[in-house]
Design a protein around this motif. Structure first.
Motif, short mmCIF file in Angstrom:
data_model
loop_
_atom_site.label_atom_id
_atom_site.label_comp_id
_atom_site.label_asym_id
_atom_site.label_seq_id
_atom_site.Cartn_x
_atom_site.Cartn_y
_atom_site.Cartn_z
N UNK A 177 51.29 88.39 -42.61
CA UNK A 177 52.39 87.64 -43.21
C UNK A 177 51.96 86.69 -44.33
N UNK A 178 50.99 85.78 -44.08
CA UNK A 178 50.68 84.79 -45.13
C UNK A 178 49.92 85.41 -46.30
N UNK A 179 50.05 84.78 -47.45
CA UNK A 179 49.24 85.12 -48.61
C UNK A 179 47.86 84.48 -48.43
N UNK A 180 46.80 85.25 -48.64
CA UNK A 180 45.44 84.72 -48.53
C UNK A 180 45.02 84.19 -49.89
N UNK A 181 44.76 82.88 -49.96
CA UNK A 181 44.47 82.24 -51.24
C UNK A 181 42.99 81.99 -51.48
N UNK A 182 42.19 81.91 -50.41
CA UNK A 182 40.78 81.55 -50.57
C UNK A 182 39.90 82.50 -49.77
N UNK A 183 38.68 82.77 -50.26
CA UNK A 183 37.76 83.67 -49.54
C UNK A 183 37.51 83.26 -48.10
N UNK A 184 37.37 81.96 -47.84
CA UNK A 184 37.09 81.53 -46.47
C UNK A 184 38.25 81.85 -45.53
N UNK A 185 39.47 81.82 -46.06
CA UNK A 185 40.64 82.20 -45.26
C UNK A 185 40.59 83.70 -44.98
N UNK A 186 40.14 84.46 -45.96
CA UNK A 186 40.00 85.91 -45.78
C UNK A 186 39.01 86.21 -44.66
N UNK A 187 37.86 85.54 -44.68
CA UNK A 187 36.85 85.77 -43.66
C UNK A 187 37.40 85.46 -42.26
N UNK A 188 38.15 84.37 -42.15
CA UNK A 188 38.72 84.02 -40.85
C UNK A 188 39.77 85.05 -40.40
N UNK A 189 40.59 85.51 -41.34
CA UNK A 189 41.63 86.48 -41.00
C UNK A 189 41.02 87.82 -40.58
N UNK A 190 39.88 88.17 -41.17
CA UNK A 190 39.22 89.44 -40.88
C UNK A 190 38.39 89.39 -39.61
N UNK A 191 38.22 88.22 -39.02
CA UNK A 191 37.32 88.07 -37.88
C UNK A 191 37.69 89.03 -36.74
N UNK A 192 36.75 89.82 -36.34
CA UNK A 192 36.84 90.76 -35.21
C UNK A 192 37.89 91.86 -35.38
N UNK A 193 38.49 91.95 -36.54
CA UNK A 193 39.48 93.00 -36.76
C UNK A 193 38.86 94.18 -37.49
N UNK A 194 39.25 95.38 -37.13
CA UNK A 194 38.76 96.58 -37.79
C UNK A 194 39.90 97.23 -38.56
#
Length: 454
Positions: free
Chosen positions: A203-220
Motif C-alpha cells: 500500500x504505502x509509497x516507498x520513499x527511501x532505501x532504508x524503508x525498502x530494506x525494511x519492507x523487503x525483510x524476510x519476504x521472497x
C-alpha cells in the motif's frame, strides 16, 4: 503467464480470496475490495457530476476511486501531482473530486473512507465504461491533457504480462513501488497490471532505501517498480534477502552506474521501460553493459527522421495507426533496436519528474517582484535546474534587506505551490539583466557561466 484481460476483470472484479493490497499490519482481501468498489460505484452512478478529479497518496484508495469511477461511466481526471496549487487549478477542469483527502467543498467532493456495512456486495455491472484523462507538462508550459481509452490500457496490460511474466519468480509475487500512481508508469505497473493479474500490492509509497530494506525483510518473490532517481541512491550497506527479485525502472534512462549499483545491492539489473504518457511503453532494456540499446515492444514499430533523428512510432497504445512523432532523437541499429540521443523540446526530466521549463518561467513571472526569469539546465553529477532572476524595484529592495539566501528560499516556497520539491531550481542568480546574444536571444552559454563558480 496469468490472465491479463482488463475487460474481463472489469466485469468480474478481484478474486474474493486473494490479497489485493497489504502493508506491515494488515491486508485487504479481494472480497473487501470488491465490496468497496460496489459501494462507491453505486454512489457515483447516482451523482450528477460527470468528470471527477481522482487522487490519493496510497494505492488502495486510489485504485478504489479509479475503478469505481470507470465502472460508473465517469470521466476520470488524474492531476500531474497532488500539490495544493495544482489541485486548485484543476477545479475549473472537473465537476467534482474523489479522494481520501478532498480539497474541494463538501458539495463537490466524495470522501473515500472505510465503510462499516455494505448494502451492495455484488460486483457492479457496467454497460458504459468511463474514460481516463491524465495531465502532464506540455511544451507550451500549460498542463497537457492526454486521454487514455480502456482499450489502450487493456492492450498495454496484456503486452506487459506477455513480455515479462516469465521473469516473475512465482505466482505469489508481491509488488512494491517507489513511484506515484498518478502518472502512467505507476498507474500501469503499480496498480492496474497487478490488480488484473492478481498480484498483491504494497500500500504505502516507498520513499527511501532504508524503508525498502525494511519492507523487503524476510519476504521472497518481490517486484519493485522504481525509477533512476531512487535506484541511483541505493547503498550497498544491506544486501541480504533480495533473492527472487525483479526490478522495473522508468521515468528516464538509468545510468550504467545506477544499473550496476542495482545489480550489486538488489542482485538484478533493472528492466528499464522507455515511453511517455502520450505513447505508452515504447521499448525496454536491461543494461548489463554500458549504453545497452533499447528493444521496441511487440507491435510497436519504430523509425526516425533521417535528418532530425526524431523518433517516430506506430503503436496499439495510440488512438490511431498513424505515425506519431516523439520529442526524442534516436539512432537505429540494423537489428531494429535503437539508442536515445536526447530530447528535442523544452520539457526536461529532473529526478525522473517531467518538468516544463516554460511553465516554471511563466509562474515566476507572475510573482509581483519579478521582472524577468530564465530557467536553465545544469548537467553536473545530477541534472538540476538553475534560475536567473531580474527583479523589479520592489524586489531589489527585498533582496538588499533579506539577502540572497533568504530571497532564494522564499522563491522556492513560491514555486512549491505549483511544482514538486525535487524539481525546483537548486541554484539562483540575481542579475540586473539577462545575458543576450548578438541576435537578441538568450545566451545559454553565458547563462550557464553564471553558475560555474559558487
Amino acid at each position: 503467464m496469468k490472465t491479463a484481460d482488463f475487460y474481463s476483470w472489469l466485469c468480474h472484479g478481484a478474486n474474493p480470496d486473494s490479497v489485493c493490497f497489504f502493508d506491515d499490519k494488515c491486508a485487504m482481501q479481494g472480497k473487501q475490495f470488491n465490496q468497496l468498489i460496489s459501494h462507491y460505484t453505486k454512489i457515483l452512478s447516482e451523482h450528477k457530476a460527470k468528470s471527477w478529479l481522482v487522487h490519493a497518496q496510497n494505492s488502495d484508495w486510489f485504485a478504489i476511486g479509479l475503478v469505481s469511477a470507470i465502472l460508473a461511466g465517469k470521466t476520470v481526471i488524474l492531476p500531474a501531482n497532488t500539490q495544493p496549487e495544482t489541485l486548485n487549478k484543476m477545479r475549473t477542469l472537473v465537476e467534482a473530486e474523489l479522494s481520501p483527502t478532498p480539497s474541494f467543498s463538501e458539495s463537490d467532493a466524495l470522501h473515500l473512507q472505510k465503510v462499516e456495512r455494505f448494502a451492495h456486495e455484488m460486483w457492479p455491472a457496467s454497460s458504459d465504461l468511463g474514460r481516463l484523462i491524465l495531465y502532464t507538462s506540455g511544451s507550451s508550459g500549460e498542463p497537457k491533457a492526454i486521454e487514455k481509452s480502456i482499450c489502450q490500457l487493456a492492450a498495454e496490460i496484456e503486452n506487459l504480462e506477455r513480455c515479462f511474466s516469465a521473469d516473475f519468480a512465482s505466482e505469489d509475487t508481491r509488488i512494491y513501488s517507489t513511484v506515484s500512481h498518478q502518472h502512467i508508469y505507476g498507474l500501469l505497473f503499480k496498480v492496474l497490471w497487478p490488480l488484473v493479474t492478481g498480484r498483491a500490492i504494497f500500500i504505502p509509497l516507498i520513499s527511501y532505501p532504508e524503508v525498502l530494506f525494511d519492507a523487503f525483510h524476510s519476504r521472497k518473490n518481490k517486484v519493485l517498480i522504481s525509477s533512476p532517481a531512487f535506484l541511483e541512491r541505493l547503498t550497498s550497506e544491506k544486501t541480504n534477502g533480495f533473492n527472487k527479485l525483479l526490478v522495473f525502472s522508468s521515468g528516464g534512462p538509468l545510468s550504467f552506474k545506477g544499473a550496476s549499483l542495482s545489480q550489486e545491492v538488489l542482485g538484478v539489473h533493472p528492466i528499464e521501460v522507455f515511453g511517455s504518457t502520450e505513447t505508452g511503453g515504447i521499448a525496454y532494456r536491461q543494461q548489463v553493459s554500458n549504453n545497452t540499446t533499447w528493444q521496441p515492444f511487440p507491435k510497436v514499430n519504430v523509425t526516425c527522421d533521417a535528418k532530425s533523428k526524431r523518433l517516430r512510432i506506430q503503436s496499439p497504445y495510440l488512438h490511431n495507426t498513424d505515425w506519431y512523432e516523439c520529442d526524442d532523437k534516436i539512432s537505429i541499429e540494423d537489428t531494429g533496436k535503437f539508442r536515445l540521443l536526447g530530447r528535442i523540446d523544452r520539457i526536461v526530466k529532473i529526478e525522473e519528474k517531467r518538468v516544463s521549463i516554460t511553465a516554471m518561467e511563466k509562474y515566476l513571472l507572475q510573482h509581483s517582484d519579478i521582472e524577468q526569469a530564465v530557467i536553465t539546465v545544469l548537467e553536473h553529477t545530477r541534472r538540476q535546474l538553475a534560475a536567473v532572476i531580474v527583479f523589479k524595484p520592489s524586489g531589489e529592495k527585498q533582496l538588499q534587506k533579506m539577502g540572497k539566501f533568504q530571497q532564494s528560499r522564499l522563491l522556492k516556497q513560491y514555486l512549491s505551490k505549483e511544482f514538486e520539491l525535487v524539481t525546483l531550481p537548486r541554484k539562483w542568480r540575481f542579475v540586473s539583466q539577462i545575458p543576450l546574444s548578438s541576435q537578441g536571444k538568450r545566451d545559454q552559454s553565458a547563462l550557464r557561466e553564471l553558475f560555474e563558480h559558487d
